[in-house]
Design a protein around this motif. Structure first.
Motif, PDB file in Angstrom:
ATOM      1  N   GLY A  89      35.481  -8.521  73.315  1.00  0.00           N
ATOM      2  CA  GLY A  89      34.098  -8.844  72.575  1.00  0.00           C
ATOM      3  C   GLY A  89      34.111  -9.940  71.639  1.00  0.00           C
ATOM      4  O   GLY A  89      32.977 -10.564  71.603  1.00  0.00           O
ATOM      5  N   TYR A  90      35.138 -10.215  71.180  1.00  0.00           N
ATOM      6  CA  TYR A  90      35.133 -11.413  70.235  1.00  0.00           C
ATOM      7  C   TYR A  90      34.903 -12.607  71.119  1.00  0.00           C
ATOM      8  O   TYR A  90      34.275 -13.642  70.686  1.00  0.00           O
ATOM      9  N   GLU A  91      35.678 -12.684  72.292  1.00  0.00           N
ATOM     10  CA  GLU A  91      35.436 -14.039  72.997  1.00  0.00           C
ATOM     11  C   GLU A  91      34.069 -14.119  73.512  1.00  0.00           C
ATOM     12  O   GLU A  91      33.356 -15.085  73.839  1.00  0.00           O
ATOM     13  N   SER A  92      33.664 -12.854  73.913  1.00  0.00           N
ATOM     14  CA  SER A  92      32.255 -12.707  74.580  1.00  0.00           C
ATOM     15  C   SER A  92      31.273 -13.275  73.544  1.00  0.00           C
ATOM     16  O   SER A  92      30.357 -14.080  73.874  1.00  0.00           O
ATOM     17  N   ALA A  93      31.411 -12.680  72.242  1.00  0.00           N
ATOM     18  CA  ALA A  93      30.232 -13.297  71.195  1.00  0.00           C
ATOM     19  C   ALA A  93      30.437 -14.567  70.926  1.00  0.00           C
ATOM     20  O   ALA A  93      29.229 -15.417  70.795  1.00  0.00           O
ATOM     21  N   ARG A  94      31.729 -15.438  71.024  1.00  0.00           N
ATOM     22  CA  ARG A  94      31.736 -16.672  70.716  1.00  0.00           C
ATOM     23  C   ARG A  94      30.856 -17.396  72.015  1.00  0.00           C
ATOM     24  O   ARG A  94      30.403 -18.594  71.659  1.00  0.00           O
ATOM     25  N   PHE A  95      31.033 -16.938  73.178  1.00  0.00           N
ATOM     26  CA  PHE A  95      30.522 -17.770  74.327  1.00  0.00           C
ATOM     27  C   PHE A  95      28.925 -17.582  74.186  1.00  0.00           C
ATOM     28  O   PHE A  95      28.334 -18.475  74.182  1.00  0.00           O
ATOM     29  N   VAL A  96      28.491 -16.507  73.754  1.00  0.00           N
ATOM     30  CA  VAL A  96      26.904 -16.169  73.470  1.00  0.00           C
ATOM     31  C   VAL A  96      26.495 -17.029  72.542  1.00  0.00           C
ATOM     32  O   VAL A  96      25.419 -17.702  72.642  1.00  0.00           O
ATOM     33  N   GLN A  97      27.207 -17.250  71.342  1.00  0.00           N
ATOM     34  CA  GLN A  97      26.963 -17.974  70.288  1.00  0.00           C
ATOM     35  C   GLN A  97      26.749 -19.320  70.552  1.00  0.00           C
ATOM     36  O   GLN A  97      25.754 -20.204  70.194  1.00  0.00           O
ATOM     37  N   LYS A  98      27.442 -19.771  71.576  1.00  0.00           N
ATOM     38  CA  LYS A  98      27.447 -21.241  72.008  1.00  0.00           C
ATOM     39  C   LYS A  98      26.427 -21.629  73.011  1.00  0.00           C
ATOM     40  O   LYS A  98      25.852 -22.594  73.042  1.00  0.00           O
ATOM     41  N   ASN A  99      26.146 -20.576  74.053  1.00  0.00           N
ATOM     42  CA  ASN A  99      25.449 -20.851  75.062  1.00  0.00           C
ATOM     43  C   ASN A  99      24.058 -19.885  75.295  1.00  0.00           C
ATOM     44  O   ASN A  99      23.240 -20.378  75.852  1.00  0.00           O
ATOM     45  N   PHE A 100      24.249 -19.023  74.581  1.00  0.00           N
ATOM     46  CA  PHE A 100      22.838 -18.222  74.565  1.00  0.00           C
ATOM     47  C   PHE A 100      22.436 -17.746  72.981  1.00  0.00           C
ATOM     48  O   PHE A 100      22.587 -16.549  72.878  1.00  0.00           O
ATOM     49  N   PRO A 101      22.319 -18.538  72.070  1.00  0.00           N
ATOM     50  CA  PRO A 101      22.122 -18.256  70.732  1.00  0.00           C
ATOM     51  C   PRO A 101      20.971 -17.163  70.377  1.00  0.00           C
ATOM     52  O   PRO A 101      20.927 -16.771  69.341  1.00  0.00           O
ATOM     53  N   GLY A 102      20.054 -17.059  71.206  1.00  0.00           N
ATOM     54  CA  GLY A 102      18.897 -16.118  71.047  1.00  0.00           C
ATOM     55  C   GLY A 102      19.172 -14.779  71.303  1.00  0.00           C
ATOM     56  O   GLY A 102      18.498 -13.959  70.783  1.00  0.00           O
ATOM     57  N   ILE A 103      20.402 -14.535  71.885  1.00  0.00           N
ATOM     58  CA  ILE A 103      20.829 -13.080  72.118  1.00  0.00           C
ATOM     59  C   ILE A 103      21.396 -12.558  70.614  1.00  0.00           C
ATOM     60  O   ILE A 103      22.224 -13.134  70.264  1.00  0.00           O
ATOM     61  N   ASN A 104      20.963 -11.470  70.388  1.00  0.00           N
ATOM     62  CA  ASN A 104      21.407 -10.669  69.164  1.00  0.00           C
ATOM     63  C   ASN A 104      22.631  -9.769  69.596  1.00  0.00           C
ATOM     64  O   ASN A 104      22.554  -8.756  70.174  1.00  0.00           O
ATOM     65  N   VAL A 105      23.801 -10.021  69.246  1.00  0.00           N
ATOM     66  CA  VAL A 105      25.191  -9.128  69.355  1.00  0.00           C
ATOM     67  C   VAL A 105      25.479  -8.117  68.256  1.00  0.00           C
ATOM     68  O   VAL A 105      25.392  -8.783  67.312  1.00  0.00           O
TER      69      VAL A 105
END
Length: 221
Positions: free
Chosen positions: A69-85
């Motif tokens: 989940g940590y690595e996934s969240a980092r990817f989302v933050q960088k590439n899809f910042p509009g997604i709320n994790v």
């Protein structure tokens, strides 16, 4: 009767199929929510995002194989910042909370929470951009309050990517020399990195480093 308009699209990632299916059914029962995807791990979740289907909220388990989940969240933050994790985690120590906040996580959920809290968390993160339970809010308040001290928990828990990589490798059976080779560092640099972590994490041995890493979910047994 007019058909209900779906406002919040939710994606789930959890390697426990039974729990994930039950969670999906529960979220689908919430007003205005719809689960649009379920993944077994972070890699599957990232592949789903790359295919162009973007959820409003992602509920991720911290402990997953292949990509956690940590690595996934980092990817989302960088590439899809509009997604709320929102992160499903049993770890609420200072180190784990800071790591997840740095990775862009907007809220933390325990797996034993009441369904109404999950419902509130999903709607809260959409409306306010974050969700913290009273317990988590208290820990964060204490953390930042004590962080004003010279050697408070906030300062000690701030680990960079380099330090986190070393901490994970220190929990393996690799020698320090092999760790140095894997990190493309000279042995003296690794020794310095180790000694810095001894001070930051207030431990005196490699076993102590491993205990901190396991306790805070940096490595999963």
């Amino acid at each position: 009767m007019e058909k209900e308009i779906i406002r919040i699209r939710v994606a789930l990632a959890d390697d426990h199929v039974l729990l994930r299916s039950a969670l999906a059914s529960l979220i689908d029962s919430f007003e205005g929510c719809k689960v649009i995807h379920q993944s077994n791990n972070g890699k599957e979740f990232i592949d789903f995002l790359r295919n162009g289907s973007i959820p409003d909220v992602a509920v991720l388990d911290l402990n997953m194989p292949e990509m956690d989940g940590y690595e996934s969240a980092r990817f989302v933050q960088k590439n899809f910042p509009g997604i709320n994790v929102l992160m499903l985690t049993m770890y609420d120590s200072e180190l784990s909370l800071i790591r997840l906040l740095q990775a862009g996580v907007k809220g933390f959920l325990k797996k034993d929470i009441h369904p109404s809290e999950l419902n509130f968390a999903i709607h809260s993160v959409m409306k306010a951009g974050y969700y913290y339970s009273n317990h988590t809010a208290d820990k964060l308040a204490n953390l930042f309050r004590s962080g004003r001290e010279k050697k408070g928990p906030l300062q000690n828990a701030m680990l960079n990517d380099h330090e986190l990589e070393f901490l994970k490798l220190a929990c393996s059976d690799l020698t320090y020399k092999e760790i140095a080779q894997k990190m493309f560092l000279n042995p003296r640099a690794v020794d310095n990195l180790r000694d810095q972590l001894f001070i930051k994490l207030d431990v005196k041995s490699r076993v102590g480093l491993a205990m901190v890493a396991i306790k805070n979910g940096v490595v999963i047994l």
